[in-house]
Design a protein around this motif. Sequence first.
Motif, PDB file in Angstrom:
ATOM      1  N   LYS A  84      15.931  82.242  31.975  1.00  0.00           N
ATOM      2  CA  LYS A  84      16.610  83.340  32.667  1.00  0.00           C
ATOM      3  C   LYS A  84      16.772  84.809  31.991  1.00  0.00           C
ATOM      4  CE  LYS A  84      15.576  80.674  35.070  1.00  0.00           C
ATOM      5  NZ  LYS A  84      15.249  79.311  35.013  1.00  0.00           N
ATOM      6  N   GLY A  90      -0.070  74.071  32.461  1.00  0.00           N
ATOM      7  CA  GLY A  90       1.106  73.678  33.495  1.00  0.00           C
ATOM      8  C   GLY A  90       1.603  74.592  34.686  1.00  0.00           C
ATOM      9  N   PRO A  91       1.036  74.853  35.563  1.00  0.00           N
ATOM     10  CA  PRO A  91       1.320  75.885  36.706  1.00  0.00           C
ATOM     11  C   PRO A  91       2.729  75.515  37.521  1.00  0.00           C
ATOM     12  CG  PRO A  91      -0.432  75.135  37.612  1.00  0.00           C
ATOM     13  CD  PRO A  91       0.054  74.136  36.209  1.00  0.00           C
ATOM     14  N   ILE A 122       8.415  75.653  35.093  1.00  0.00           N
ATOM     15  CA  ILE A 122       8.524  76.166  33.866  1.00  0.00           C
ATOM     16  C   ILE A 122       7.221  77.215  33.464  1.00  0.00           C
ATOM     17  CG2 ILE A 122       8.545  75.671  31.095  1.00  0.00           C
ATOM     18  CD1 ILE A 122      10.250  73.286  31.995  1.00  0.00           C
ATOM     19  N   GLY A 123       6.161  76.492  33.730  1.00  0.00           N
ATOM     20  CA  GLY A 123       4.838  77.327  33.517  1.00  0.00           C
ATOM     21  C   GLY A 123       4.858  78.665  34.083  1.00  0.00           C
ATOM     22  N   GLU A 172       7.531  80.493  35.723  1.00  0.00           N
ATOM     23  CA  GLU A 172       8.431  81.279  35.196  1.00  0.00           C
ATOM     24  C   GLU A 172       8.246  81.941  33.873  1.00  0.00           C
ATOM     25  OE1 GLU A 172      12.338  79.428  35.160  1.00  0.00           O
ATOM     26  OE2 GLU A 172      12.543  79.371  37.189  1.00  0.00           O
ATOM     27  N   GLY A 199      -4.250  75.219  35.313  1.00  0.00           N
ATOM     28  CA  GLY A 199      -3.743  74.122  35.998  1.00  0.00           C
ATOM     29  C   GLY A 199      -4.852  73.203  36.332  1.00  0.00           C
ATOM     30  N   VAL A 200      -4.417  72.034  36.928  1.00  0.00           N
ATOM     31  CA  VAL A 200      -5.603  71.206  37.097  1.00  0.00           C
ATOM     32  C   VAL A 200      -5.900  70.954  38.777  1.00  0.00           C
ATOM     33  CG1 VAL A 200      -5.751  69.491  35.257  1.00  0.00           C
ATOM     34  CG2 VAL A 200      -4.124  69.177  36.947  1.00  0.00           C
ATOM     35  N   THR A 250       3.667  70.768  30.959  1.00  0.00           N
ATOM     36  CA  THR A 250       2.907  69.985  31.776  1.00  0.00           C
ATOM     37  C   THR A 250       3.966  69.015  32.140  1.00  0.00           C
ATOM     38  OG1 THR A 250       2.366  69.209  29.728  1.00  0.00           O
ATOM     39  CG2 THR A 250       0.698  70.563  31.037  1.00  0.00           C
ATOM     40  N   GLY A 251       5.006  69.409  32.824  1.00  0.00           N
ATOM     41  CA  GLY A 251       6.137  68.208  33.407  1.00  0.00           C
ATOM     42  C   GLY A 251       6.995  67.665  32.238  1.00  0.00           C
ATOM     43  N   ARG A 252       8.117  66.988  32.654  1.00  0.00           N
ATOM     44  CA  ARG A 252       9.063  66.424  31.641  1.00  0.00           C
ATOM     45  C   ARG A 252       9.181  64.794  32.054  1.00  0.00           C
ATOM     46  NH1 ARG A 252      12.237  70.209  29.009  1.00  0.00           N
ATOM     47  NH2 ARG A 252      13.863  68.651  28.753  1.00  0.00           N
ATOM     48  N   PRO A 260      15.593  66.780  39.334  1.00  0.00           N
ATOM     49  CA  PRO A 260      15.815  67.153  38.044  1.00  0.00           C
ATOM     50  C   PRO A 260      16.149  68.785  37.935  1.00  0.00           C
ATOM     51  CG  PRO A 260      13.332  67.208  38.271  1.00  0.00           C
ATOM     52  CD  PRO A 260      14.073  66.670  39.482  1.00  0.00           C
ATOM     53  N   VAL A 283      15.235  76.765  43.503  1.00  0.00           N
ATOM     54  CA  VAL A 283      14.644  78.373  43.334  1.00  0.00           C
ATOM     55  C   VAL A 283      13.819  78.255  42.221  1.00  0.00           C
ATOM     56  CG1 VAL A 283      15.563  80.593  43.057  1.00  0.00           C
ATOM     57  CG2 VAL A 283      16.846  78.983  44.411  1.00  0.00           C
ATOM     58  N   PHE A 335      12.518  81.269  39.379  1.00  0.00           N
ATOM     59  CA  PHE A 335      12.808  82.571  39.034  1.00  0.00           C
ATOM     60  C   PHE A 335      11.614  83.542  38.685  1.00  0.00           C
ATOM     61  CE2 PHE A 335      16.570  80.432  39.160  1.00  0.00           C
ATOM     62  CZ  PHE A 335      17.660  80.954  39.776  1.00  0.00           C
TER      63      PHE A 335
HETATM   64  N1  LIG Z   1      14.247  77.390  38.310  1.00  0.00           N
HETATM   65  C1  LIG Z   1      14.310  75.934  38.024  1.00  0.00           C
HETATM   66  O1  LIG Z   1      15.096  75.595  38.868  1.00  0.00           O
HETATM   67  C2  LIG Z   1      13.789  75.272  37.018  1.00  0.00           C
HETATM   68  C3  LIG Z   1      13.184  76.186  36.016  1.00  0.00           C
HETATM   69  C4  LIG Z   1      12.228  75.232  35.016  1.00  0.00           C
HETATM   70  C5  LIG Z   1      12.359  73.842  35.185  1.00  0.00           C
HETATM   71  N2  LIG Z   1      12.990  73.345  36.172  1.00  0.00           N
HETATM   72  C6  LIG Z   1      13.242  71.814  36.174  1.00  0.00           C
HETATM   73  O2  LIG Z   1      12.323  71.147  35.045  1.00  0.00           O
HETATM   74  C7  LIG Z   1      11.072  70.263  35.774  1.00  0.00           C
HETATM   75  C8  LIG Z   1       9.899  70.263  34.778  1.00  0.00           C
HETATM   76  O3  LIG Z   1       9.360  71.741  35.118  1.00  0.00           O
HETATM   77  P1  LIG Z   1       7.815  71.594  34.479  1.00  0.00           P
HETATM   78  O4  LIG Z   1       7.088  72.828  34.843  1.00  0.00           O
HETATM   79  O5  LIG Z   1       7.421  71.231  33.248  1.00  0.00           O
HETATM   80  O6  LIG Z   1       7.224  70.610  35.465  1.00  0.00           O
HETATM   81  P2  LIG Z   1       6.547  70.333  36.892  1.00  0.00           P
HETATM   82  O7  LIG Z   1       6.362  69.004  37.263  1.00  0.00           O
HETATM   83  O8  LIG Z   1       7.239  71.307  37.801  1.00  0.00           O
HETATM   84  O9  LIG Z   1       5.066  71.114  36.613  1.00  0.00           O
HETATM   85  C9  LIG Z   1       3.979  70.494  35.679  1.00  0.00           C
HETATM   86  C10 LIG Z   1       2.812  71.154  36.024  1.00  0.00           C
HETATM   87  O10 LIG Z   1       1.855  70.811  34.850  1.00  0.00           O
HETATM   88  C11 LIG Z   1       0.462  70.389  35.626  1.00  0.00           C
HETATM   89  N3  LIG Z   1      -0.173  69.689  34.695  1.00  0.00           N
HETATM   90  C12 LIG Z   1      -0.151  68.241  34.040  1.00  0.00           C
HETATM   91  N4  LIG Z   1      -0.975  68.177  33.190  1.00  0.00           N
HETATM   92  C13 LIG Z   1      -1.561  69.212  33.218  1.00  0.00           C
HETATM   93  C14 LIG Z   1      -2.752  69.571  31.995  1.00  0.00           C
HETATM   94  N5  LIG Z   1      -3.297  68.580  31.412  1.00  0.00           N
HETATM   95  N6  LIG Z   1      -3.259  70.750  32.025  1.00  0.00           N
HETATM   96  C15 LIG Z   1      -2.817  71.578  33.181  1.00  0.00           C
HETATM   97  N7  LIG Z   1      -1.702  71.307  33.978  1.00  0.00           N
HETATM   98  C16 LIG Z   1      -1.170  70.213  33.741  1.00  0.00           C
HETATM   99  C17 LIG Z   1       0.956  69.509  36.908  1.00  0.00           C
HETATM  100  O11 LIG Z   1      -0.219  69.397  37.795  1.00  0.00           O
HETATM  101  C18 LIG Z   1       2.208  70.507  37.338  1.00  0.00           C
HETATM  102  O12 LIG Z   1       1.709  71.504  38.088  1.00  0.00           O
HETATM  103  C19 LIG Z   1      11.042  70.802  37.012  1.00  0.00           C
HETATM  104  O13 LIG Z   1      10.560  70.002  38.069  1.00  0.00           O
HETATM  105  C20 LIG Z   1      12.578  71.396  37.446  1.00  0.00           C
HETATM  106  O14 LIG Z   1      13.297  70.351  37.977  1.00  0.00           O
HETATM  107  C21 LIG Z   1      13.625  73.974  36.854  1.00  0.00           C
END
Ligand SMILES: NC(=O)c1ccc[n+]([C@@H]2O[C@H](COP(=O)([O-])OP(=O)(O)OC[C@H]3O[C@@H](n4cnc5c(N)ncnc54)[C@H](O)[C@@H]3O)[C@@H](O)[C@H]2O)c1
Length: 479
Positions: free
Chosen positions: A52, A178-179, A182-183, A185, A201-202, A266-268, A315, A348, A350
């Motif tokens: 943020k 990864g859109p 996190i991606g 923001e 993204g995919v 790309t996710g956690r 999460p 939310v 951001f």
């Molecule tokens: N504002 C908030 O509250 C906030 C901010 C940041 C993170 N978070 C938390 O952290 C978690 C994790 O965030 P995140 O963005 O890492 O995960 P996410 O699950 O939101 O997004 C991962 C994205 O990566 C894509 N992806 C996967 N493999 C890929 C590849 N090989 N190439 C391209 N794209 C690919 C997926 O399709 C998906 O769109 C969120 O689910 C959320 O709970 C929250």
Amino acid sequence: MDKRKVDVAVIGAGTAGMVAYQRARKATDRIVLIEGKQYGTTCARVGCMPSKLLIAAAEVAHQVRGADGFGVLPGEVRVDGTRVMARVRKERDRFVAPVVRSMESLPEAHRLLGHARFVDSHRLVVGDHTEVTADRIIIATGSRPNIPGILKEAKDRLVVNDDVFEWADLPSSVAVFGPGVIGAELGQALARLGVRVRLFGVSGGLAGIQDEKVRDCALRTFSEEFAVSAKAETRRIERARDGVRITWAEGGMEYLDTFDYLLAATGRRPNIDHLDIQNAGLELDDRGMPLFDPYTLRCGESHIFMAGDVNNDRPLLHEAADEGRIAGDNAASWPDVRAGQRKTPLAVVFTDPQIAAVGLNIHQVEERCHTCFAVGEVSFEDQGRSKVIGKNRGLLRVYGEHGSGLFLGAQMFGPAAEHVAHLLAWCVQKRMTVGEMLEMPFYHPVIEEGVRTALKDLSNKLRMGQKPGEGCMDCGPGV
Ligand SMILES: NC(=O)c1ccc[n+]([C@@H]2O[C@H](COP(=O)([O-])OP(=O)(O)OC[C@H]3O[C@@H](n4cnc5c(N)ncnc54)[C@H](O)[C@@H]3O)[C@@H](O)[C@H]2O)c1
Ligand SMILES: Cc1cc2nc3c(=O)[nH]c(=O)nc-3n(C[C@H](O)[C@H](O)[C@H](O)COP(=O)(O)OP(=O)(O)OC[C@H]3O[C@@H](n4cnc5c(N)ncnc54)[C@H](O)[C@@H]3O)c2cc1C
């Protein structure tokens, strides 16, 4: 090896673990909170707060660039990357410091540093120095970035969110993979700070938006600001002399571009895999995750609980805190285990405009109500207050149930979504009907008037309340 016997052992001193410790400690002094790396929590060190802070700098740059549209001429905007990053780190450290202090203020007998692993269902080995035997155990080990194999070809130019906040300066280009949340923001923030960004993204998804109309609106808006390849097939990633060369296919064409860094968003993945969880005697699913009850946080009928990101259910920070509370209370009162209160889902993102989700998402509404629901909406393009402040982008969609008129949930991409989402989440949690929500006061001119327009649309589609007349005689202009 030291040996300790406790009533409750908490693994992981993040938000969930610290709250769980506080709650369980009310019942017992025979307790230990185990941390494998460093105190300070993901949220404060590498998550919510530094992200943020970076976004805040990006918003300032964006506002100044847009000042011209209001007839205010601030001159050329220059972003000093070293100062931006210095502020991010300085303020981040201010958030981390009190968390570390509160950990260090715990009695020494209650703290243990070292990576914990299960030896059996009651015994943990911590580091290679201590064996803890615990009556009850809370797993609160959080999550870490998940990095698909192909991205590792970026070698030393592969970064994750943790690394971004350690940058001394801003790079000139970043490929964000990864859109998701996190991606979206970090991608938008870096772009607004003058970094050349492409978001890959995919599947065409964006920031977890479930409502297709809202997602399309958000994708269109972001694509106007920076490069978005939401449905790309990554063909090759190579460490080139001058950075990372990426070859991808999109819309039947092949493209190639080189970036300074590849940011994996790309996710956690839950930190369950290095715990020797197979020794804990729990029933695991096909991905090796213990089965657990989201209301009690208890794994099966065992004395083991799972709270926070590690259970991969909700999460988010406030959920980690709630889950810590529930798991801590239940570990304290075990074997009398109670369902804790779970709040209305609220999320939310951001970005600007912000993205928010409240209550049931559109797929859950369809599953629960079949055809017995209606959707109201408002576009912010012509919304009075949004136009006044030059933030008239976005769409709000609200869901309600036929017959009962119950307000079920909403998805929003638009101005002040962080505030509107709270208002709407409170209405869902209070089980308000659309009619009751419309009885509430709405000031003029405010963004909430747009919410009223969406609710009126929904009420009309539910065929409840008065049939609306032409326009809105009792509203001010531009609602
Ligand atoms: N504002 C908030 O509250 C906030 C901010 C940041 C993170 N978070 C938390 O952290 C978690 C994790 O965030 P995140 O963005 O890492 O995960 P996410 O699950 O939101 O997004 C991962 C994205 O990566 C894509 N992806 C996967 N493999 C890929 C590849 N090989 N190439 C391209 N794209 C690919 C997926 O399709 C998906 O769109 C969120 O689910 C959320 O709970 C929250
Ligand atoms: C970039 C980013 C931005 C985010 N922004 C937001 C946001 O704006 N709003 C929001 O609500 N959420 C946000 N989140 C999510 C939020 O940060 C998490 O939901 C929350 O921090 C999870 O807390 P936790 O206690 O479950 O895990 P953590 O805080 O990660 O704590 C887990 C702890 O367990 C320790 N550990 C792991 N394994 C072991 C082991 N075997 N032995 C001992 N210790 C171990 C770890 O070292 C860690 O300290 C964001 C996350 C990221 C990554």
